[in-house]
Enzyme design. Structure first.
Site, PDB file in Angstrom:
ATOM      1  N   THR A 128     -47.761-102.991  16.760  1.00 45.73           N
ATOM      2  CA  THR A 128     -48.809-103.169  15.754  1.00 45.73           C
ATOM      3  C   THR A 128     -48.308-102.570  14.453  1.00 45.73           C
ATOM      4  OG1 THR A 128     -50.596-103.148  17.356  1.00 45.73           O
ATOM      5  CG2 THR A 128     -51.162-102.545  15.100  1.00 45.73           C
TER       6      THR A 128
ATOM      7  N   LYS B 125     -55.187-108.296  14.545  1.00 47.19           N
ATOM      8  CA  LYS B 125     -55.149-107.020  15.264  1.00 47.19           C
ATOM      9  C   LYS B 125     -55.804-105.923  14.424  1.00 47.19           C
ATOM     10  CE  LYS B 125     -54.068-103.767  18.245  1.00 47.19           C
ATOM     11  NZ  LYS B 125     -52.754-103.323  18.721  1.00 47.19           N
TER      12      LYS B 125
ATOM     13  N   LYS C 230     -52.691 -94.573  12.716  1.00 47.27           N
ATOM     14  CA  LYS C 230     -51.615 -95.409  12.175  1.00 47.27           C
ATOM     15  C   LYS C 230     -52.162 -96.818  11.940  1.00 47.27           C
ATOM     16  CE  LYS C 230     -49.038 -97.559  14.867  1.00 47.27           C
ATOM     17  NZ  LYS C 230     -49.028 -98.925  15.442  1.00 47.27           N
TER      18      LYS C 230
END
Lengths: 306, 306
Positions: free
Chosen positions: B98, B173, B241
């Protein structure tokens, strides 16, 4: 004990279909509502009209109340021609409205003095749940009173939960409204982020609903936001009433709820426009659109910028 | 075309079980990872070890990458002994990490110059989904490259979605991470409000999960919060993150996400304590406990105050 003589006060969008279920279940139901016209279809189905709350509370076993807010419940019980004055000892009052937990405890204490049980029994599942008798009903109050009315509640909903003592049903309903309001912000922010990347809302809803980002709000309000369908459902002004109850309970208990507070502000932005309060809660997306500087375009028409 | 010669860089908690699926599916897999020890069990299962990213990229059809962040992907591709230098024309790189959508587009453009496709293919479903091959995989990039690797992706996950052009998988995502983070705040605030009313978390989760307040977060993280189980799952520092990626994408596109920003701050509060970043994201409840002035007690032990 068979509880077949029912009073029912408040035959609006939620109350009316519930009276229908009770009638079909073989109950004798006397109804009262602020607006008689809303009760007319029920009279055709066999309900009896009463001109006052007191009239709906005479010679009954159980009194249901389904109105808007704490003062409304107090009014129909203790106001002019209020029901409390005529409720016989041993009656159970079942309050299906969503009102304040602390107000609930006060009302329950006051009715207990005359030997009347007051159960808080707010529902979740919306007008669809009311029509299909698939509501969840969250009940607070004495177990003995709950056991007496449970067969009636099972005619109105699919999931009947005795949460705890008086006020506990309302307290859990308040938690439900926290979840609904906060989850809705997630749906709005995710849909707008997707749109900025040229991803159609249908793709997001389809790909993410079954996963770790999934929620009832995404599956049910996402498509309405995508279609620009702002009809209620559940009106913004009623959600705001419920969030005021949430904040009252939170303040009393020292519970800090910044996300819920933010959701209130987003709904306030919806309410700030004419007619906003009467829109469905999915209209939160319109407040976000204004925040993002694109209030005049459709919120969820994807634009391929990638 | 049969794609049987696979390179796989990054054999951590997520990557290792995926290599296992590919090996059982009949692929020849060469693996590289920062820590060779993590790859040892895979070597027993038949994988070949490479000392460098370039070593894992030689004589293959498809290269998978499953590392942490944008610079990590850039490093294994373009850094010292990077894979890009040896990738033959016509290879497909599938990035399961990701990372940032814009970083993804830059990498894809750079590899396109040497005739290599770069598909972004971030996953959702966690370590459990990786082990059980039930991941959702969100793919961005050219349809031709997607079609080539789809049979491999179907060995790794249950739901394979081609979202759009390069970066679209990462963009979706990011939307998923918005939903996860915001829904988690709803769970925390609802559980704390319930607790203040003496309602056990199990009662809330059981009564509300199937209704309008329901979410994956409530059903899955609610019980862990209730049990005081803060083990990851998905680490706070990785969620942070991902939320930095979300904010980068939002800033570039002018998408205002106040609830997501609030969730970041709540996670920052968790990270502010020693070891907080390594806890599971459900540890957000601990930040709320501190906000509510009861950081030293168990968060979800109900106290009957009604």
């Amino acid at each position: 004990m068979s509880e077949r003589r029912i009073g029912f006060i408040g035959t609006g969008i939620m109350g009316a279909p519930l009276v229908g279920h009770l009638l079909r279940g073989g109950c004798r139901v006397t109804v009262h509502s602020r607006t008689r016209a809303k009760a007319e279809p029920l009279l055709v189905q066999g309900a009896t009209w009463a001109d006052t709350p007191a009239g709906a509370a005479a010679e009954i076993d159980v009194l249901f109340v389904m109105v808007t807010d704490t003062p409304d419940v107090e009014q129909v019980l203790f106001g002019e021609n209020g029901a409390a004055a005529v409720l016989p000892r041993g009656t159970v009052v079942v309050d299906l409205s969503t009102i304040s937990p602390s107000g609930t405890r006060s009302i329950a204490a006051r009715l207990a003095e005359q030997g009347v049980d007051f159960l808080d029994a707010p529902v979740t599942g919306g007008d669809v749940g009311a029509r299909n008798a698939t509501l969840t009903i969250l009940v607070g109050g004495r177990a003995e009173a709950f056991d007496r009315v449970r067969p009636l509640l099972e005619q109105l909903g699919r999931r009947i939960v005795h949460v705890g003592p008086s006020g506990a049903g309302q307290a859990l309903k308040a938690c439900n409204q926290v979840l609904c309001a906060v989850n809705l912000m997630g749906v709005c922010e995710a849909l707008l982020l997707a749109r900025s990347a040229g991803i159609a809302p249908e793709v997001l809803i389809d790909a993410l609903s079954a996963g770790a980002g999934g929620s009832w709000a995404l599956a049910n309000y996402g498509p309405r936001m995508a279609a620009g369908d702002m009809a209620p459902g559940f009106m913004v002004k009623l959600q705001q009433k419920d969030l005021r109850i949430v904040q009252e309970a939170g303040q009393a208990a020292g519970v800090v709820m910044p996300a819920t507070a933010l959701a209130q502000q987003m709904f306030r932005s919806v309410e700030a426009r004419p007619g906003g309060g009467e829109l469905g809660t999915q209209a939160m997306i319109t407040a976000y659109r204004h925040l993002c500087g694109n209030g005049d375009e459709q919120p969820t028409r994807p634009s391929h910028r990638t």
